[in-house]
Design a protein around this motif. Structure first.
Motif, short mmCIF file in Angstrom:
data_model
loop_
_atom_site.label_atom_id
_atom_site.label_comp_id
_atom_site.label_asym_id
_atom_site.label_seq_id
_atom_site.Cartn_x
_atom_site.Cartn_y
_atom_site.Cartn_z
N SER A 16 -38.06 33.53 66.10
CA SER A 16 -38.58 32.20 65.77
C SER A 16 -38.94 31.44 67.04
CB SER A 16 -37.57 31.40 64.96
OG SER A 16 -38.04 30.07 64.84
N LEU A 17 -40.10 30.81 67.00
CA LEU A 17 -40.55 30.00 68.15
C LEU A 17 -40.70 28.54 67.76
CD1 LEU A 17 -43.21 32.50 69.50
CD2 LEU A 17 -40.99 31.99 70.53
N MET A 18 -40.12 28.15 66.62
CA MET A 18 -40.37 26.82 66.07
C MET A 18 -39.14 25.93 66.10
SD MET A 18 -43.24 25.80 64.89
CE MET A 18 -44.34 26.51 63.67
N GLY A 19 -38.02 26.42 66.62
CA GLY A 19 -36.80 25.62 66.62
C GLY A 19 -35.99 25.82 65.35
N ARG A 20 -34.72 25.38 65.38
CA ARG A 20 -33.84 25.63 64.23
C ARG A 20 -33.64 24.38 63.38
NH1 ARG A 20 -29.38 29.52 67.32
NH2 ARG A 20 -31.01 30.77 68.30
N THR A 21 -33.13 23.30 63.97
CA THR A 21 -32.88 22.09 63.18
C THR A 21 -34.20 21.38 62.88
OG1 THR A 21 -32.72 20.65 65.09
CG2 THR A 21 -30.70 21.78 64.42
N LEU A 22 -34.15 20.47 61.92
CA LEU A 22 -35.34 19.67 61.59
C LEU A 22 -35.85 18.93 62.83
CD1 LEU A 22 -34.44 18.13 58.11
CD2 LEU A 22 -36.31 19.72 58.59
N ALA A 23 -34.93 18.34 63.60
CA ALA A 23 -35.34 17.56 64.78
C ALA A 23 -35.98 18.46 65.83
CB ALA A 23 -34.14 16.82 65.36
N GLU A 24 -35.41 19.65 66.04
CA GLU A 24 -36.01 20.59 67.00
C GLU A 24 -37.42 20.99 66.56
OE1 GLU A 24 -31.90 22.97 68.32
OE2 GLU A 24 -33.55 24.08 67.41
N ARG A 25 -37.58 21.23 65.26
CA ARG A 25 -38.88 21.67 64.74
C ARG A 25 -39.93 20.55 64.86
NH1 ARG A 25 -38.36 26.49 61.94
NH2 ARG A 25 -39.90 26.12 60.32
N VAL A 26 -39.48 19.30 64.68
CA VAL A 26 -40.40 18.18 64.87
C VAL A 26 -40.87 18.14 66.33
CG1 VAL A 26 -40.51 15.64 65.03
CG2 VAL A 26 -39.58 16.73 62.97
N GLU A 27 -39.94 18.33 67.26
CA GLU A 27 -40.31 18.25 68.68
C GLU A 27 -41.23 19.41 69.09
OE1 GLU A 27 -40.35 15.92 70.54
OE2 GLU A 27 -40.19 16.51 72.64
N VAL A 28 -40.95 20.61 68.58
CA VAL A 28 -41.82 21.75 68.89
C VAL A 28 -43.22 21.50 68.34
CG1 VAL A 28 -42.28 24.19 68.40
CG2 VAL A 28 -39.96 23.45 69.03
N ARG A 29 -43.29 21.05 67.09
CA ARG A 29 -44.62 20.83 66.48
C ARG A 29 -45.33 19.63 67.12
NH1 ARG A 29 -42.13 22.15 60.99
NH2 ARG A 29 -42.99 24.18 60.41
N ARG A 30 -44.57 18.60 67.50
CA ARG A 30 -45.19 17.43 68.15
C ARG A 30 -45.87 17.85 69.44
NH1 ARG A 30 -44.48 13.78 72.30
NH2 ARG A 30 -42.59 14.78 73.11
N LEU A 31 -45.16 18.62 70.27
CA LEU A 31 -45.74 19.02 71.56
C LEU A 31 -46.85 20.04 71.38
CD1 LEU A 31 -42.60 19.08 73.86
CD2 LEU A 31 -44.59 17.57 74.04
N THR A 32 -46.70 20.93 70.42
CA THR A 32 -47.77 21.90 70.15
C THR A 32 -49.05 21.15 69.76
OG1 THR A 32 -46.11 23.51 69.45
CG2 THR A 32 -48.40 23.94 68.81
N ALA A 33 -48.91 20.15 68.87
CA ALA A 33 -50.07 19.34 68.48
C ALA A 33 -50.59 18.55 69.68
CB ALA A 33 -49.70 18.39 67.35
N TRP A 34 -49.71 18.10 70.55
CA TRP A 34 -50.11 17.38 71.76
C TRP A 34 -51.09 18.24 72.59
CZ3 TRP A 34 -48.43 12.63 74.09
CH2 TRP A 34 -48.82 12.47 75.43
N PHE A 35 -50.73 19.49 72.82
CA PHE A 35 -51.60 20.36 73.63
C PHE A 35 -52.83 20.81 72.84
CE2 PHE A 35 -47.45 20.70 75.76
CZ PHE A 35 -47.84 20.21 77.00
#
Lengths: 222, 222
Positions: free
Chosen positions: A79-98
């Motif tokens: 998995s490259l998306m994080g485990r907790t809801l908060a981790e997944r939000v941060e991964v997706r936020r930065l992915t969308a940022w780039f």
């Protein structure tokens, strides 16, 4: 064999290639000149864009974000998306940022103007776009530096999709010599770590006719 | 109380409002004039864009796609993303189609030029942009018509995120009178069904100063 339609220097395609390599998924790369609007390709993806993943079952998955969400669901082992809801939000936020903000403010102004524009039969790079790109990249590199100085990886303690989204853009801009490594040592420290991963090898061997990358482009310790 | 920072006519915000209402999540709407670049708002979302969801726990979720993925994971009861991998690919493909392609080719050229541009201190609508928008919308409405004639809902047999992504754009363009319903009966048949849902009510009561929507805008049977 699984197929990925792509363009060699396109960051959206590089992100997917990195993620698939990290998940150890074998695939054949097919380069698609999207500006030719090939009818067979449009029937695969009416949006006319790369990347497009075609699974052996025939399942067709277009759009780099849609592909990455699909890969997480279909192949969840690495998995490259994080485990907790908060981790997944941060991964997706930065992915969308780039994928969105960095792309619009930097990559489009530099990589598209210098490399891809000519394929669309358009004129030379626009000076105003280049100026905006060189100005914006400073703030974005500062942000990457800040993230990598405060965290192990960009989105937190674990390597994630966000690192690959960022590295995809940085690697393409590095190919055209637009990353000033001397001025950005913290970004370099992070990039050396990610560039050394086996998943990166295929990207570094891409070559575009007429543009030779800087000598340090393929060096893992530059 | 949960807070959603938004802008009244912005389709990306409308999509999230619809999805939250479908999931029966209570929230307070706060209008954020993003062009003012308020420091307190930039500290909540460094990208400076709406929508941003702030949960009661303090968890902050920016970006309409990131919010929708988060809502599916945090509140899975009323799923709007499809069940099988193939269904989920189709829902996400069409959602990205409206969020990205429809937005770039239609909404930006019409809604941004006519409504939002002035807030950024820019001049009148650009004639070339308007022409492009009016030309592009024809093909996009034909595509929505084709989807709704061949499927119960846009992405298949089930109501999904894709319908709300499309309806968010259509509703904002309808506010400024840019949807020709007479020429697009199949789109109208689909839109009447989605517009009649209770989740739509809050959207239809939005008003922007200086722009009065057409009389039929709030009619459920127009």
């Amino acid at each position: 064999m699984r197929i990925l339609y792509h363009l060699p220097l396109a960051p959206s395609c590089r992100k997917v290639r990195l993620v698939m390599a990290e998940k150890r998924l074998a695939f054949e790369l097919l380069s698609e000149d999207v500006w030719k609007k090939r009818p067979e390709f449009l029937s695969i993806n009416p949006a006319g864009e790369v990347p497009v993943l075609v699974e052996e079952t025939g399942l067709t998955v277009p759009d780099s974000s849609v592909i990455c969400e699909y890969l997480e669901e279909a192949y969840p082992d690495t998995s490259l998306m994080g485990r907790t809801l908060a981790e997944r939000v941060e991964v997706r936020r930065l992915t969308a940022w780039f994928d969105d903000k960095f792309n619009r403010e930097v990559t489009r102004n530099l990589l598209f103007e210098k490399v891809f524009k000519r394929f669309y039969g358009k004129s030379n790079p626009d000076a105003q776009a280049l100026r905006a790109g060189y100005n914006n990249i400073k703030f974005h590199l500062d942000y990457i530096a800040w993230l990598s100085e405060n965290r192990t990886w960009l989105a937190g303690s674990r390597l994630s999709m966000a690192d690959f989204a960022a590295a995809a853009h940085i690697s393409s801009l590095d190919y055209i010599g637009d990353i000033n490594w001397e001025k950005n040592p913290a970004v370099k420290e992070w990039y050396v770590r990610i560039k050394s991963r086996p998943s990166f090898r295929s990207l570094l061997s891409d070559r575009i006719s007429g543009i030779v990358p800087p000598k340090y482009y393929t060096d893992l310790d530059f």
